[in-house]
Design an enzyme around this catalytic site. Sequence first.
Site, PDB file in Angstrom:
ATOM      1  N   LYS A 168      -2.510 -12.520   6.888  1.00  0.00           N
ATOM      2  CA  LYS A 168      -2.023 -13.543   5.952  1.00  0.00           C
ATOM      3  C   LYS A 168      -1.710 -14.837   6.697  1.00  0.00           C
ATOM      4  CE  LYS A 168      -0.301 -10.000   2.827  1.00  0.00           C
ATOM      5  NZ  LYS A 168       0.808  -9.138   2.407  1.00  0.00           N
TER       6      LYS A 168
ATOM      7  N   GLN B  62       7.201  -8.377   3.341  1.00  0.00           N
ATOM      8  CA  GLN B  62       6.188  -7.329   3.482  1.00  0.00           C
ATOM      9  C   GLN B  62       6.822  -5.956   3.221  1.00  0.00           C
ATOM     10  OE1 GLN B  62       2.801  -7.890   4.115  1.00  0.00           O
ATOM     11  NE2 GLN B  62       2.580  -5.705   3.698  1.00  0.00           N
TER      12      GLN B  62
ATOM     13  N   ASP C 189       4.309 -13.379  -4.399  1.00  0.00           N
ATOM     14  CA  ASP C 189       3.783 -12.021  -4.591  1.00  0.00           C
ATOM     15  C   ASP C 189       3.853 -11.622  -6.069  1.00  0.00           C
ATOM     16  OD1 ASP C 189       2.660 -10.714  -2.441  1.00  0.00           O
ATOM     17  OD2 ASP C 189       4.580 -10.065  -1.590  1.00  0.00           O
TER      18      ASP C 189
END
Length: 292
Positions: free
Chosen positions: A52, A96, A119
């Site tokens: 990412k 994460q 997200d």
Amino acid sequence: MEVLDGKKVSNDIKNEIAVEVQKMKDQGEKVPHLAAVLVGNDGASLTYVGSKVRACERIGFESTLVKMPSTTSEVELLAKIKELNEDKNIDGFIVQLPLPPQIDTQKVLLAVDPDKDVDGFHPMNFGKMALDMSTFIPATPFGILELLERYNVDTKGKHTVVIGRSHIVGRPMSILMGRKGWPGNSTVTLTHSHTKNITQIISQADIVISALGVPDFLKAEMVKDDAVVIDVGITRVADDSEKGYKIVGDVDYENVSKKASYITPVPGGVGPMTIAMLLKNTLLARERHRNA
Ligand code: NAP
């Protein structure tokens, strides 16, 4: 049979975003800034976060990687999230998953400012998605929609069977495929480990979206001719390579691809799309902050 080439499409999307970023730079504007919080040293998480951050660099975003030890307490992580929420320089950030067991994941996801939740995991954004309102759509389902759209796959009136009901893939995917519009307007069946007659249900599907994480779960004899098959699964399986493992999906690709009309490979299908859509959400966050 046509391969839904996530590697190619994700590169197209990254190039499109890079053009937007260049325009921002040319106009002397701030470029999008994505931060990623990584708690602990889980190998797969390190790989995902690394990809990412590298993707951000490639397209001209600013990026920040916040690494915290596996012993981090919930209070410490919540304090870091507050800091990121308040940092005007950061447009969006992700935490994460999975988190170490001493940390309540739901509490953490609730603490993220919904305006920076690229997200799309915050209940406010999830609710907006379910109500067809403009929001951050979770990156993996968003990537699948984008693939269906770019390959002009017809979804209207089709029977879509989603396997797996996780909050990040299966559940949102089932909502999105059933929404009004395209891709959407499908009749959706959401299946899970308690579903009875799952083989029979899958055999009736025009579109199968497999997100359970069981290698070779979906076999050729389970899908009907010309089905659209989307393989979300990512499982590391030990092999003799230098890395010591290979990545496999949920689908017996070799045999299912002979029957399918469209299919995503693993690797090179849904995986790269997930990163591209996270970048797209971050661009969206920047545009919203600019116009706020
Ligand atoms: P998850 O939280 O691991 O949950 C798996 C789901 O599959 C659960 O809903 C479970 O049912 C269901 N399931 C398990 N075994 C089943 C069976 N035999 N029959 C029917 N359903 C079954 O799911 P996830 O986080 O969405 O991950 C799924 C897979 O996608 C993993 O391989 C993951 O690595 C991969 N993934 C890939 C991407 C990407 O970018 N490509 C992104 C995210 C995840 P219950 O709810 O009843 O337990």
